[in-house]
Motif scaffolding. Sequence first.
Motif, PDB file in Angstrom:
ATOM      1  N   ASN A  91       2.807  10.033  -2.107  1.00 26.34           N
ATOM      2  CA  ASN A  91       1.937  10.445  -3.197  1.00 26.34           C
ATOM      3  C   ASN A  91       1.171   9.226  -3.704  1.00 26.34           C
ATOM      4  OD1 ASN A  91       3.712   8.944  -4.811  1.00 26.34           O
ATOM      5  ND2 ASN A  91       4.891  10.755  -5.377  1.00 26.34           N
ATOM      6  N   ILE A  92       0.404   9.378  -4.791  1.00 23.79           N
ATOM      7  CA  ILE A  92      -0.399   8.267  -5.317  1.00 23.79           C
ATOM      8  C   ILE A  92       0.275   7.572  -6.497  1.00 23.79           C
ATOM      9  CG2 ILE A  92      -2.603   9.225  -4.558  1.00 23.79           C
ATOM     10  CD1 ILE A  92      -3.025  10.155  -7.478  1.00 23.79           C
ATOM     11  N   ASN A  93       1.576   7.794  -6.647  1.00 20.98           N
ATOM     12  CA  ASN A  93       2.304   7.109  -7.712  1.00 20.98           C
ATOM     13  C   ASN A  93       2.491   5.649  -7.302  1.00 20.98           C
ATOM     14  OD1 ASN A  93       4.156   6.095  -9.565  1.00 20.98           O
ATOM     15  ND2 ASN A  93       5.183   8.074  -9.788  1.00 20.98           N
ATOM     16  N   MET A  94       1.543   4.798  -7.705  1.00 23.70           N
ATOM     17  CA  MET A  94       1.565   3.410  -7.269  1.00 23.70           C
ATOM     18  C   MET A  94       2.805   2.682  -7.781  1.00 23.70           C
ATOM     19  SD  MET A  94      -1.371   0.483  -7.689  1.00 23.70           S
ATOM     20  CE  MET A  94      -0.863  -0.009  -9.338  1.00 23.70           C
ATOM     21  N   GLY A  95       3.249   3.027  -8.998  1.00 23.76           N
ATOM     22  CA  GLY A  95       4.433   2.386  -9.542  1.00 23.76           C
ATOM     23  C   GLY A  95       5.663   2.662  -8.693  1.00 23.76           C
ATOM     24  N   LYS A  96       5.869   3.944  -8.336  1.00 26.38           N
ATOM     25  CA  LYS A  96       7.011   4.316  -7.501  1.00 26.38           C
ATOM     26  C   LYS A  96       6.912   3.680  -6.120  1.00 26.38           C
ATOM     27  CE  LYS A  96       9.938   7.212  -9.531  1.00 26.38           C
ATOM     28  NZ  LYS A  96      11.403   7.040  -9.483  1.00 26.38           N
ATOM     29  N   ASN A  97       5.719   3.709  -5.536  1.00 25.42           N
ATOM     30  CA  ASN A  97       5.546   3.131  -4.205  1.00 25.42           C
ATOM     31  C   ASN A  97       5.737   1.618  -4.224  1.00 25.42           C
ATOM     32  OD1 ASN A  97       4.746   5.077  -1.989  1.00 25.42           O
ATOM     33  ND2 ASN A  97       3.383   5.761  -3.615  1.00 25.42           N
ATOM     34  N   HIS A  98       5.324   0.970  -5.319  1.00 26.12           N
ATOM     35  CA  HIS A  98       5.428  -0.483  -5.391  1.00 26.12           C
ATOM     36  C   HIS A  98       6.859  -0.943  -5.609  1.00 26.12           C
ATOM     37  CE1 HIS A  98       4.003  -4.534  -5.822  1.00 26.12           C
ATOM     38  NE2 HIS A  98       4.483  -4.643  -7.051  1.00 26.12           N
ATOM     39  N   THR A  99       7.659  -0.112  -6.273  1.00 23.85           N
ATOM     40  CA  THR A  99       9.056  -0.492  -6.551  1.00 23.85           C
ATOM     41  C   THR A  99      10.049   0.217  -5.644  1.00 23.85           C
ATOM     42  OG1 THR A  99       9.220   1.220  -8.263  1.00 23.85           O
ATOM     43  CG2 THR A  99       8.526  -0.974  -8.977  1.00 23.85           C
ATOM     44  N   GLY A 100       9.567   1.023  -4.703  1.00 23.45           N
ATOM     45  CA  GLY A 100      10.472   1.839  -3.896  1.00 23.45           C
ATOM     46  C   GLY A 100      10.987   1.178  -2.641  1.00 23.45           C
ATOM     47  N   TYR A 101      10.727  -0.112  -2.446  1.00 20.82           N
ATOM     48  CA  TYR A 101      11.171  -0.770  -1.205  1.00 20.82           C
ATOM     49  C   TYR A 101      12.687  -0.893  -1.125  1.00 20.82           C
ATOM     50  CZ  TYR A 101       6.273  -2.020  -0.594  1.00 20.82           C
ATOM     51  OH  TYR A 101       4.913  -1.967  -0.443  1.00 20.82           O
ATOM     52  N   PHE A 102      13.344  -1.080  -2.272  1.00 19.52           N
ATOM     53  CA  PHE A 102      14.799  -1.223  -2.262  1.00 19.52           C
ATOM     54  C   PHE A 102      15.513   0.118  -2.076  1.00 19.52           C
ATOM     55  CE2 PHE A 102      16.388  -5.478  -4.166  1.00 19.52           C
ATOM     56  CZ  PHE A 102      15.909  -6.120  -3.043  1.00 19.52           C
ATOM     57  N   ASP A 103      14.756   1.210  -1.993  1.00 16.93           N
ATOM     58  CA  ASP A 103      15.342   2.497  -1.635  1.00 16.93           C
ATOM     59  C   ASP A 103      15.030   2.854  -0.191  1.00 16.93           C
ATOM     60  OD1 ASP A 103      16.294   2.949  -4.252  1.00 16.93           O
ATOM     61  OD2 ASP A 103      14.293   3.566  -4.884  1.00 16.93           O
ATOM     62  N   ASN A 104      14.279   1.985   0.490  1.00 15.54           N
ATOM     63  CA  ASN A 104      13.819   2.274   1.841  1.00 15.54           C
ATOM     64  C   ASN A 104      14.836   1.789   2.866  1.00 15.54           C
ATOM     65  OD1 ASN A 104      12.277   1.991   4.420  1.00 15.54           O
ATOM     66  ND2 ASN A 104      10.599   2.691   3.120  1.00 15.54           N
ATOM     67  N   ASN A 105      15.204   2.668   3.765  1.00 17.16           N
ATOM     68  CA  ASN A 105      16.235   2.350   4.751  1.00 17.16           C
ATOM     69  C   ASN A 105      15.836   1.184   5.652  1.00 17.16           C
ATOM     70  OD1 ASN A 105      18.810   3.129   6.142  1.00 17.16           O
ATOM     71  ND2 ASN A 105      17.400   3.430   7.853  1.00 17.16           N
ATOM     72  N   ALA A 106      14.543   1.122   6.047  1.00 23.52           N
ATOM     73  CA  ALA A 106      14.090   0.048   6.929  1.00 23.52           C
ATOM     74  C   ALA A 106      14.170  -1.310   6.239  1.00 23.52           C
ATOM     75  CB  ALA A 106      12.654   0.326   7.389  1.00 23.52           C
ATOM     76  N   VAL A 107      13.774  -1.367   4.968  1.00 25.89           N
ATOM     77  CA  VAL A 107      13.767  -2.636   4.235  1.00 25.89           C
ATOM     78  C   VAL A 107      15.187  -3.104   3.940  1.00 25.89           C
ATOM     79  CG1 VAL A 107      12.973  -3.798   2.146  1.00 25.89           C
ATOM     80  CG2 VAL A 107      11.528  -2.058   3.214  1.00 25.89           C
ATOM     81  N   VAL A 108      15.990  -2.218   3.373  1.00 23.65           N
ATOM     82  CA  VAL A 108      17.354  -2.584   3.001  1.00 23.65           C
ATOM     83  C   VAL A 108      18.177  -2.917   4.240  1.00 23.65           C
ATOM     84  CG1 VAL A 108      19.456  -1.807   1.848  1.00 23.65           C
ATOM     85  CG2 VAL A 108      17.228  -1.179   0.919  1.00 23.65           C
ATOM     86  N   GLY A 109      17.976  -2.135   5.306  1.00 24.01           N
ATOM     87  CA  GLY A 109      18.723  -2.396   6.538  1.00 24.01           C
ATOM     88  C   GLY A 109      18.415  -3.764   7.120  1.00 24.01           C
ATOM     89  N   TRP A 110      17.127  -4.135   7.125  1.00 25.39           N
ATOM     90  CA  TRP A 110      16.763  -5.449   7.658  1.00 25.39           C
ATOM     91  C   TRP A 110      17.299  -6.565   6.768  1.00 25.39           C
ATOM     92  CZ3 TRP A 110      15.527  -7.581  11.988  1.00 25.39           C
ATOM     93  CH2 TRP A 110      14.967  -8.859  12.010  1.00 25.39           C
TER      94      TRP A 110
END
Length: 579
Positions: A453-472
């Motif tokens: 979606n266009i929720n820039m705040g959620k997208n900008h802070t959502g990396y720590f919920d992302n499996n690819a980022v946290v896994g790496w």
Amino acid sequence: MGNSRRYDNLSHLIDTLDLYAEVGKGTRGKWSRLKPRRWHVDLKDRDHLYYVRATYTKDNIRYQNVRFFEAYWAPKMAGGLPALDVLKWFALQVPKAVIHLRAPWRSFVRTRISVLYQLVERGTIDRTAAQAMASLLDEFSHIERIRKYPQSTFKQFQKYSRAARLVPPFKKVKKNICPARPVPPFVASSPLEQPLAIWEKACRAENWKALLTSVGFIGLVVSVFVFSVTLAASVVSWSTAPFVDPIDFWRAEGLGRSVAQVMFGLLLASPLNGFLAEYFGDVAYWGTYDENDTKYEKRRAVLELCTETLEVIVQDPKCERVVIAAHSLGSRVTYESLLYMNYRRLQDNGNDETAAADELAKIKHLITYGSPIDKMHYFTESRSGFSRHYERTYNKLTGDASKLPFKKNGVPNILWVNFHTAGDAISGPIETPNDLEDFTPMIFNVPVVNYDNINMGKNHTGYFDNNAVVGWLHRVITETALDRDPLGNVEPQLPDTPEGVHEYGQRAARMYRGLLAYPVAVLAALGMGGLGVPALAGLAWAMSAALLGVMVWNIAGHAPRHANPFLPPPPETADAPQP
């Protein structure tokens, strides 16, 4: 960025890693014995550092003890900037984007070369051709060519490249670094004419994107304030006149009532005011490179604090390896702190690179996410002129990822992985720190999807919920096998690119174009109202209200689901209705 509390981000990181290991059910190891500690050190304005000590075990074998530190620089930025000053700072960046568009081709070399790196990464241009064009650009900046081609336009650069030489036959692209984008077929032994045209078009597109982004952001903020004031006036007067006939309405209202209604409108938009002052105030401070500006002092204080923190960690004999994770503006702070630390270590070791390398080589990984490093080059770099020697001096002294600690004895030392998502307007690929001469990429860009979606705040802070980022991040902390080969003979392991990234990028671009249509709709409504066409003004206001409603709904109206979470969805309750 913003008013984050001390230990907030540090605790969030540790919680995330702990949860990631826990949901692995033993396959990802286990974190235990987490204890906060106080470390007495001798720093410029502190005599201690806080950290959290943890033990990582896997298969009942203790692998390592890990210390988690936080370079907390929020107090140095305390106070922020008023929203009006933030808007004023952004307005002053617009001419810089215009300068990029009109600059001679031999200027802003770092951003031009970064576009070449992007084209190579996408597979659009062969690496051999890109290296040849970069070499031609360097030759084009010599004094003899400047005398022959004083305007240094792109057409003159094309003319010079035809007369200079042809590169060897191009090689086929063997590996597509970004699988989400198809590699176009490349004709062997093709001339430089086509790659040069692609390069110029891509540079122009990046410059226009920077200009439209800065203008669009200012227009978006101003239009929200205008809509709030107009809505407040309509509510107070209980009429549609502020929307369909604004000039006559404000003329008839008088000064006192007009001021009261404007203040009421600004009160409605106060959340936006706080957001600008709290978050973008930090960007304005860090983006101030003019040493004559008072904001530069805060920037320097942050740089000193982060550099000192890194130095005391790498100098500790107990420290064996360092992994750095940096988000958003923190990635730019980290990058410049690493360069600054290199200069300081060389100074302390009498310019002996070997002695300095022993400490700096402990830094093995840099993980950035939501990073604006490249975009800040377009918004903050300026030139009072286009001096050839200024360009070379500036690029040489500011440094890049071709020096320690990124490279040791010419061999890459730090494995830098950058995660970005098209839904986060702040983030993007990072190419500007790459070496201007040796066309070897030092940053590996991995596109991901956070929220669709266009929720820039959620997208900008959502990396720590992302499996690819946290896994790496979990892997590089716990697996030393992912460190770069000291001799450079082995290609580094890299995270995989998730599926569907390219399609999501196209959708996100359409969503943000719709978002930027809002200030156009407000401007059209004001224009129709001023021209005395109430029907068209009402229609334009209705469109702007609909666009604003969509924005608010995406941002606050519902809880979007993460597209690639590392935590499994919660199990359905037993009493849930069956379909």
